[in-house]
Structure formats: C-alpha cells, structure tokens
Scaffold this motif. Structure first.
Motif, PDB file in Angstrom:
ATOM      1  N   LEU A  82       0.737  -1.233  -0.034  1.00  0.00           N
ATOM      2  CA  LEU A  82      -0.423  -0.313   0.303  1.00  0.00           C
ATOM      3  C   LEU A  82       0.442   1.355  -0.078  1.00  0.00           C
ATOM      4  CD1 LEU A  82      -3.191  -1.011   1.796  1.00  0.00           C
ATOM      5  CD2 LEU A  82      -2.885  -0.653  -0.259  1.00  0.00           C
ATOM      6  N   THR A  83       2.327   1.588   0.766  1.00  0.00           N
ATOM      7  CA  THR A  83       3.124   1.998   0.132  1.00  0.00           C
ATOM      8  C   THR A  83       3.271   2.248  -0.944  1.00  0.00           C
ATOM      9  OG1 THR A  83       3.464   1.919   2.875  1.00  0.00           O
ATOM     10  CG2 THR A  83       5.128   3.280   1.229  1.00  0.00           C
ATOM     11  N   ASP A  84       3.592   1.457  -1.549  1.00  0.00           N
ATOM     12  CA  ASP A  84       3.956   1.803  -2.916  1.00  0.00           C
ATOM     13  C   ASP A  84       2.968   1.875  -3.806  1.00  0.00           C
ATOM     14  OD1 ASP A  84       6.106   0.704  -5.005  1.00  0.00           O
ATOM     15  OD2 ASP A  84       4.459  -0.542  -5.554  1.00  0.00           O
ATOM     16  N   HIS A  85       0.900   1.600  -3.738  1.00  0.00           N
ATOM     17  CA  HIS A  85       0.519   2.130  -3.774  1.00  0.00           C
ATOM     18  C   HIS A  85       0.869   3.751  -3.789  1.00  0.00           C
ATOM     19  CE1 HIS A  85      -3.771   2.697  -6.162  1.00  0.00           C
ATOM     20  NE2 HIS A  85      -4.201   3.502  -5.010  1.00  0.00           N
ATOM     21  N   VAL A  86       0.349   4.133  -2.939  1.00  0.00           N
ATOM     22  CA  VAL A  86       0.492   5.044  -2.193  1.00  0.00           C
ATOM     23  C   VAL A  86       1.208   6.574  -2.959  1.00  0.00           C
ATOM     24  CG1 VAL A  86      -0.660   7.269  -0.368  1.00  0.00           C
ATOM     25  CG2 VAL A  86      -1.762   4.953  -0.998  1.00  0.00           C
ATOM     26  N   VAL A  87       2.850   6.137  -2.772  1.00  0.00           N
ATOM     27  CA  VAL A  87       3.375   6.797  -2.767  1.00  0.00           C
ATOM     28  C   VAL A  87       4.041   7.145  -4.422  1.00  0.00           C
ATOM     29  CG1 VAL A  87       5.272   7.493  -1.562  1.00  0.00           C
ATOM     30  CG2 VAL A  87       4.056   6.871  -0.523  1.00  0.00           C
ATOM     31  N   TRP A  88       4.549   5.970  -4.653  1.00  0.00           N
ATOM     32  CA  TRP A  88       5.182   5.458  -6.264  1.00  0.00           C
ATOM     33  C   TRP A  88       4.662   5.208  -6.909  1.00  0.00           C
ATOM     34  CZ3 TRP A  88       8.901   8.207  -4.587  1.00  0.00           C
ATOM     35  CH2 TRP A  88       9.729   7.668  -3.514  1.00  0.00           C
ATOM     36  N   GLN A  89       2.924   4.770  -7.021  1.00  0.00           N
ATOM     37  CA  GLN A  89       2.741   4.810  -8.376  1.00  0.00           C
ATOM     38  C   GLN A  89       1.404   5.575  -9.134  1.00  0.00           C
ATOM     39  OE1 GLN A  89       0.414   0.489  -7.984  1.00  0.00           O
ATOM     40  NE2 GLN A  89       2.020  -0.201  -7.174  1.00  0.00           N
ATOM     41  N   CYS A  90       1.045   6.443  -7.823  1.00  0.00           N
ATOM     42  CA  CYS A  90       0.103   7.796  -7.890  1.00  0.00           C
ATOM     43  C   CYS A  90       1.042   8.446  -8.556  1.00  0.00           C
ATOM     44  CB  CYS A  90      -0.762   7.524  -7.109  1.00  0.00           C
ATOM     45  SG  CYS A  90      -2.107   6.473  -6.656  1.00  0.00           S
ATOM     46  N   ARG A  91       0.908   9.328  -9.503  1.00  0.00           N
ATOM     47  CA  ARG A  91       1.711  10.434  -9.806  1.00  0.00           C
ATOM     48  C   ARG A  91       0.710  11.711  -9.366  1.00  0.00           C
ATOM     49  NH1 ARG A  91       4.208   6.756 -11.006  1.00  0.00           N
ATOM     50  NH2 ARG A  91       4.558   5.464 -12.885  1.00  0.00           N
ATOM     51  N   PRO A  92       1.730  12.484  -8.914  1.00  0.00           N
ATOM     52  CA  PRO A  92       3.285  12.281  -9.371  1.00  0.00           C
ATOM     53  C   PRO A  92       4.292  11.690  -7.981  1.00  0.00           C
ATOM     54  CG  PRO A  92       2.580  14.553  -8.459  1.00  0.00           C
ATOM     55  CD  PRO A  92       1.125  13.811  -8.507  1.00  0.00           C
ATOM     56  N   THR A  93       4.772  10.872  -8.700  1.00  0.00           N
ATOM     57  CA  THR A  93       5.408   9.910  -8.032  1.00  0.00           C
ATOM     58  C   THR A  93       6.083  10.841  -6.759  1.00  0.00           C
ATOM     59  OG1 THR A  93       7.178  10.174  -8.739  1.00  0.00           O
ATOM     60  CG2 THR A  93       5.570   7.994  -9.555  1.00  0.00           C
ATOM     61  N   GLY A  94       6.497  10.455  -5.111  1.00  0.00           N
ATOM     62  CA  GLY A  94       6.439  10.426  -4.061  1.00  0.00           C
ATOM     63  C   GLY A  94       5.611  11.540  -3.569  1.00  0.00           C
ATOM     64  N   VAL A  95       4.403  11.631  -3.979  1.00  0.00           N
ATOM     65  CA  VAL A  95       3.662  12.619  -3.119  1.00  0.00           C
ATOM     66  C   VAL A  95       2.227  12.312  -2.859  1.00  0.00           C
ATOM     67  CG1 VAL A  95       2.115  15.004  -3.948  1.00  0.00           C
ATOM     68  CG2 VAL A  95       4.979  15.234  -4.890  1.00  0.00           C
ATOM     69  N   VAL A  96       1.780  12.542  -1.563  1.00  0.00           N
ATOM     70  CA  VAL A  96       0.249  12.225  -1.375  1.00  0.00           C
ATOM     71  C   VAL A  96      -0.002  13.017  -1.862  1.00  0.00           C
ATOM     72  CG1 VAL A  96      -0.735  11.324   0.331  1.00  0.00           C
ATOM     73  CG2 VAL A  96       1.919  10.099   0.088  1.00  0.00           C
ATOM     74  N   GLY A  97      -1.156  13.378  -2.505  1.00  0.00           N
ATOM     75  CA  GLY A  97      -2.079  14.091  -2.715  1.00  0.00           C
ATOM     76  C   GLY A  97      -3.305  14.445  -0.706  1.00  0.00           C
ATOM     77  N   ALA A  98      -4.037  15.516  -1.422  1.00  0.00           N
ATOM     78  CA  ALA A  98      -4.831  15.398   0.158  1.00  0.00           C
ATOM     79  C   ALA A  98      -5.763  14.294  -0.337  1.00  0.00           C
ATOM     80  CB  ALA A  98      -5.585  16.910  -0.328  1.00  0.00           C
ATOM     81  N   GLU A  99      -6.216  13.987  -1.550  1.00  0.00           N
ATOM     82  CA  GLU A  99      -7.626  12.648  -1.938  1.00  0.00           C
ATOM     83  C   GLU A  99      -7.090  11.728  -1.327  1.00  0.00           C
ATOM     84  OE1 GLU A  99     -10.334  11.303  -5.418  1.00  0.00           O
ATOM     85  OE2 GLU A  99      -9.347  12.860  -5.700  1.00  0.00           O
ATOM     86  N   GLN A 100      -5.993  11.378  -1.795  1.00  0.00           N
ATOM     87  CA  GLN A 100      -5.013  10.512  -1.463  1.00  0.00           C
ATOM     88  C   GLN A 100      -5.162  10.031   0.127  1.00  0.00           C
ATOM     89  OE1 GLN A 100      -1.674  11.043  -3.918  1.00  0.00           O
ATOM     90  NE2 GLN A 100      -2.073   9.109  -4.375  1.00  0.00           N
ATOM     91  N   ALA A 101      -4.559  10.617   0.927  1.00  0.00           N
ATOM     92  CA  ALA A 101      -3.704  10.587   1.766  1.00  0.00           C
ATOM     93  C   ALA A 101      -5.684  11.321   2.599  1.00  0.00           C
ATOM     94  CB  ALA A 101      -3.508  12.175   2.757  1.00  0.00           C
ATOM     95  N   GLU A 102      -7.035  11.223   2.166  1.00  0.00           N
ATOM     96  CA  GLU A 102      -8.305  11.308   2.868  1.00  0.00           C
ATOM     97  C   GLU A 102      -8.213   9.480   2.701  1.00  0.00           C
ATOM     98  OE1 GLU A 102     -10.284  14.512   1.192  1.00  0.00           O
ATOM     99  OE2 GLU A 102      -9.607  15.951   2.305  1.00  0.00           O
ATOM    100  N   TRP A 103      -8.410   9.426   2.065  1.00  0.00           N
ATOM    101  CA  TRP A 103      -8.347   7.817   1.911  1.00  0.00           C
ATOM    102  C   TRP A 103      -8.370   7.141   2.545  1.00  0.00           C
ATOM    103  CZ3 TRP A 103      -5.403   4.020  -0.638  1.00  0.00           C
ATOM    104  CH2 TRP A 103      -6.291   2.915  -0.834  1.00  0.00           C
ATOM    105  N   LEU A 104      -6.641   7.389   2.212  1.00  0.00           N
ATOM    106  CA  LEU A 104      -5.520   6.221   3.544  1.00  0.00           C
ATOM    107  C   LEU A 104      -6.055   6.468   4.164  1.00  0.00           C
ATOM    108  CD1 LEU A 104      -2.998   4.611   3.094  1.00  0.00           C
ATOM    109  CD2 LEU A 104      -1.655   6.600   2.922  1.00  0.00           C
ATOM    110  N   VAL A 105      -6.323   7.908   5.394  1.00  0.00           N
ATOM    111  CA  VAL A 105      -6.110   7.742   6.881  1.00  0.00           C
ATOM    112  C   VAL A 105      -7.959   6.934   7.107  1.00  0.00           C
ATOM    113  CG1 VAL A 105      -7.075   9.451   8.475  1.00  0.00           C
ATOM    114  CG2 VAL A 105      -4.825   9.498   6.682  1.00  0.00           C
ATOM    115  N   ARG A 106      -8.850   7.482   6.062  1.00  0.00           N
ATOM    116  CA  ARG A 106     -10.006   7.002   6.562  1.00  0.00           C
ATOM    117  C   ARG A 106     -10.133   4.722   5.973  1.00  0.00           C
ATOM    118  NH1 ARG A 106     -12.495   8.788   2.510  1.00  0.00           N
ATOM    119  NH2 ARG A 106     -12.166   7.173   0.735  1.00  0.00           N
ATOM    120  N   GLU A 107      -9.542   4.939   5.525  1.00  0.00           N
ATOM    121  CA  GLU A 107      -9.596   3.143   5.794  1.00  0.00           C
ATOM    122  C   GLU A 107      -8.695   2.431   6.361  1.00  0.00           C
ATOM    123  OE1 GLU A 107     -11.248   1.613   3.531  1.00  0.00           O
ATOM    124  OE2 GLU A 107     -12.159   3.306   3.068  1.00  0.00           O
ATOM    125  N   ALA A 108      -7.808   3.873   7.006  1.00  0.00           N
ATOM    126  CA  ALA A 108      -6.485   2.676   7.880  1.00  0.00           C
ATOM    127  C   ALA A 108      -7.736   2.848   9.014  1.00  0.00           C
ATOM    128  CB  ALA A 108      -5.539   3.434   8.313  1.00  0.00           C
TER     129      ALA A 108
END
Length: 155
Positions: A82-108
């Motif tokens: 999941l780190t690979d998915h969020v950090v390295w597969q999503c563009r731009p790589t290395g950047v966790v956007g607000a939408e991704q962060a919200e999804w990740l925190v909600r699911e965790a």
C-alpha cells in the motif's frame, strides 16, 4: 455479444485483471488469518506487474480488516504494497495528495489495527510531500492508548 475482461501479460501468460481482485476477495471472504504461503501467493499475483490498482488496494484493506492475528509476512506485505501504491504508483510520484491522504487515513481508521497505523507512518516516512494535516493525524493515532497498549504488549 459477450464482454471480455481486461487482460494483461504476466510471467504466467495472459491473465484477467479481475483475477487479482478475486484472489484478494476470496481470502477476505474466508475470514481467517493469512498464512505465509497465502502472502507469498498474493505477492506473486500483485507484484509481477506494475503494482496494484485502487480497487485492489481497497480489497487489501478489506483483507486487513479480517486479520485478528496477522502473520509477520502479511504485516510487511500490506505496508509495503500500500505504501508503494500511494507513494510511488500514483502520480506525481513521491507526493501524497489530499484526496489520497483522506482515503488512506479513512481506510486505516476503518481497520482499527496497529498495522493500519504503521502503514500511515510508513507512507509519511517514504513520501517526499504529504498534506500537513496528515502528519498530525498520524501522530494522534500513534499516541492513542490502544495503539500504545498494543505496542507495549508486542515489546
């Protein structure tokens, strides 16, 4: 006219993309803790190509929710995948956007596991940039009494 499923070329030949999601879903439906062999099967299925889709990542969270005594291999795989998915597969790589962060925190949060909190911390450690609120949210979760109790129990 029948609709063919999407396919991809894998090390094992042409395989329907839905099969990867079906494998994860079948393990979640079994409602049991994964064995190291199950994790190896997942690793082969998911990492033989470019990574996991958002749908597959969501299915991995579903699988995490049924683990009540996860093996070390599952914990490592879940966090890595999941780190690979969020950090390295999503563009731009290395950047966790607000939408991704919200999804990740909600699911965790829905998982309510130490593994979920560890995933959040790992994503922050690997990301070049993440929303400022995410670091504060992860800190609050890491300092929660139930998380601290679980860490003490495992020490």
């Amino acid at each position: 006219m029948s609709h063919a499923s999407a396919a991809k070329l894998t090390l094992y030949g042409v395989e329907a993309l839905d099969e990867r999601r079906a494998l994860i879903a079948s393990l979640a439906r079994a409602g049991r803790n994964l064995s190291p062999a199950d994790v190896r099967q997942l690793r082969r299925a998911l990492f033989e190509d470019v990574g996991v889709s958002r749908d597959e990542a969501q299915a991995l969270f579903d699988l995490e929710r049924v683990q009540d005594a996860p093996c070390a291999e599952w914990t490592e795989f879940f966090i890595e995948c999941l780190t690979d998915h969020v950090v390295w597969q999503c563009r731009p790589t290395g950047v966790v956007g607000a939408e991704q962060a919200e999804w990740l925190v909600r699911e965790a949060d829905r998982c309510r596991t130490l593994t979920g909190v560890a995933l959040l911390a790992n994503v922050l450690a690997e990301a070049d940039r993440a929303p400022a609120w995410m670091a504060a949210a992860v800190r609050v979760r890491a300092q929660a009494p139930e998380v601290q109790a679980e860490l003490a129990r495992q020490a």
